[in-house]
Design a protein around this motif. Structure first.
Motif, PDB file in Angstrom:
ATOM      1  N   PHE A   1       0.830  -1.204   0.000  1.00  0.00           N
ATOM      2  CA  PHE A   1       0.000   0.000   0.000  1.00  0.00           C
ATOM      3  C   PHE A   1       0.870   1.262   0.000  1.00  0.00           C
ATOM      4  O   PHE A   1       0.522   2.266  -0.630  1.00  0.00           O
ATOM      5  CB  PHE A   1      -0.936   0.004   1.207  1.00  0.00           C
ATOM      6  CG  PHE A   1      -2.148  -0.863   1.028  1.00  0.00           C
ATOM      7  CD1 PHE A   1      -2.970  -0.719  -0.077  1.00  0.00           C
ATOM      8  CD2 PHE A   1      -2.476  -1.837   1.957  1.00  0.00           C
ATOM      9  CE1 PHE A   1      -4.084  -1.518  -0.258  1.00  0.00           C
ATOM     10  CE2 PHE A   1      -3.588  -2.642   1.786  1.00  0.00           C
ATOM     11  CZ  PHE A   1      -4.394  -2.486   0.676  1.00  0.00           C
ATOM     12  N   ALA A   2       1.986   1.211   0.715  1.00  0.00           N
ATOM     13  CA  ALA A   2       2.898   2.359   0.726  1.00  0.00           C
ATOM     14  C   ALA A   2       3.428   2.626  -0.684  1.00  0.00           C
ATOM     15  O   ALA A   2       3.539   3.787  -1.115  1.00  0.00           O
ATOM     16  CB  ALA A   2       4.044   2.107   1.697  1.00  0.00           C
ATOM     17  N   LEU A   3       3.761   1.560  -1.396  1.00  0.00           N
ATOM     18  CA  LEU A   3       4.241   1.710  -2.775  1.00  0.00           C
ATOM     19  C   LEU A   3       3.134   2.240  -3.678  1.00  0.00           C
ATOM     20  O   LEU A   3       3.377   3.117  -4.531  1.00  0.00           O
ATOM     21  CB  LEU A   3       4.743   0.354  -3.284  1.00  0.00           C
ATOM     22  CG  LEU A   3       5.249   0.332  -4.734  1.00  0.00           C
ATOM     23  CD1 LEU A   3       6.440   1.268  -4.893  1.00  0.00           C
ATOM     24  CD2 LEU A   3       5.631  -1.090  -5.138  1.00  0.00           C
TER      25      LEU A   3
ATOM     26  N   ARG B   1       2.786   5.900  -3.240  1.00  0.00           N
ATOM     27  CA  ARG B   1       3.850   6.629  -3.938  1.00  0.00           C
ATOM     28  C   ARG B   1       3.595   6.703  -5.444  1.00  0.00           C
ATOM     29  O   ARG B   1       3.854   7.726  -6.082  1.00  0.00           O
ATOM     30  CB  ARG B   1       5.196   5.959  -3.663  1.00  0.00           C
ATOM     31  CG  ARG B   1       6.411   6.738  -4.151  1.00  0.00           C
ATOM     32  CD  ARG B   1       7.683   6.034  -3.742  1.00  0.00           C
ATOM     33  NE  ARG B   1       7.835   6.003  -2.306  1.00  0.00           N
ATOM     34  CZ  ARG B   1       8.414   6.973  -1.595  1.00  0.00           C
ATOM     35  NH1 ARG B   1       8.879   8.047  -2.222  1.00  0.00           N
ATOM     36  NH2 ARG B   1       8.534   6.875  -0.301  1.00  0.00           N
ATOM     37  N   LEU B   2       3.061   5.603  -5.989  1.00  0.00           N
ATOM     38  CA  LEU B   2       2.808   5.548  -7.431  1.00  0.00           C
ATOM     39  C   LEU B   2       1.452   6.127  -7.807  1.00  0.00           C
ATOM     40  O   LEU B   2       1.141   6.267  -8.993  1.00  0.00           O
ATOM     41  CB  LEU B   2       2.888   4.091  -7.910  1.00  0.00           C
ATOM     42  CG  LEU B   2       4.247   3.402  -7.768  1.00  0.00           C
ATOM     43  CD1 LEU B   2       4.146   1.947  -8.199  1.00  0.00           C
ATOM     44  CD2 LEU B   2       5.317   4.134  -8.561  1.00  0.00           C
TER      45      LEU B   2
END
Length: 263
Positions: free
Chosen positions: A27-29, A32-33
């Motif tokens: 989810f963090a990635l 970011r995307l």
């Protein structure tokens, strides 16, 4: 209980936590995307994770009542941090938590990535929190709060704070009272409560060093919030949970609707 079984439980929980970290990292990635990072998806995956975490804890869980067909503000009594995975496994949900949880190693980051809203007691940010809660509910996302504001040993119920229910009234969201009872050997469980100066690691050690206990979760009748004052709504929800946990108990005068003040 044998130390071998206790160690096996610890290993299983650590494996599940590692799985949760992988999900949270994903989810963090996605944040970011800026792709596929919806609250609905977070809630679904969080519920899936909570079910696996609950299965790794030393509890036999029974659930009674019916899950609401529409998003609701869940209001529950609060005994332990384990209330969170126990409720979170039942449906796609988010939680309102004290700000201190955000600083917990690992658990705080997992809670953040799961979409938890954090409130700092006494900081004067209640209006901001109410706005965030309202936006969450308007987005058709269920939310769990613990309106006692703290945990108890499970043998009593504290006053439900009405201010935490304002968002339900403003958005017309029904309130779902929930009663959680921990039982060990036919009596209130003295190991499950997470209170006072307890720390998470010590609590986990106690849980894993003892035999499995029972948890009963009761999903009570939803309460319509439209047109109600928050103190009256809080009192109605508290009475429902009080009755489910302890039977018909006389309420102190300050909790009665005629004299209750808005929290």
């Amino acid at each position: 209980m044998s130390s071998l079984r206790s160690h096996a439980r610890v290993i299983r929980v650590l494996w599940v936590i590692g799985l949760g970290l992988t999900i949270a990292g994903t989810f963090a990635l996605m944040e970011r995307l800026r792709v596929g990072n919806s609250m609905a998806r977070r809630q679904r995956w969080t519920s899936w994770f909570m079910a696996r975490l609950t299965a790794a804890l030393p509890f036999r869980v029974t659930v009674s009542g019916t899950l609401p067909a529409q998003p609701a503000l869940w209001v529950s009594n609060h005994v332990s941090w384990t209330d969170i995975p126990l409720l979170g496994m039942l449906a796609p949900l988010s939680f309102l938590s004290k700000a201190e949880v955000r600083t917990w190693p690992v658990a705080g980051w997992l809670a953040l990535k799961a979409g938890t809203l954090f409130i700092r007691r006494g900081s004067g940010d209640s209006k901001l929190i109410q706005k965030q809660m309202g936006q969450h509910l308007l987005g058709n996302h269920s939310l769990v709060i613990f309106p006692e504001g703290t945990t108890t040993d499970g043998t009593r119920l504290r006053t439900f704070h009405g201010r935490l229910l304002s968002s339900a009234i403003e958005t017309g969201t029904p309130v779902l009272p929930v009663a959680i009872r921990y039982v060990r050997d036919g009596k209130p469980d003295h190991i499950a409560p997470f209170i006072g100066d307890d720390d998470l690691l010590s609590h986990l050690r106690r849980l894993f060093a003892n035999e499995v206990s029972n948890v009963h979760i009761q999903l009570l009748e939803p309460i319509a919030s439209h047109g109600k004052e928050r103190a009256a709504l809080a009192f109605e929800a508290q009475t429902a949970v009080q009755t489910a946990l302890f039977g018909e108990v006389a309420q102190p005068a300050e909790l009665r609707p005629s004299t209750a003040r808005a929290a």
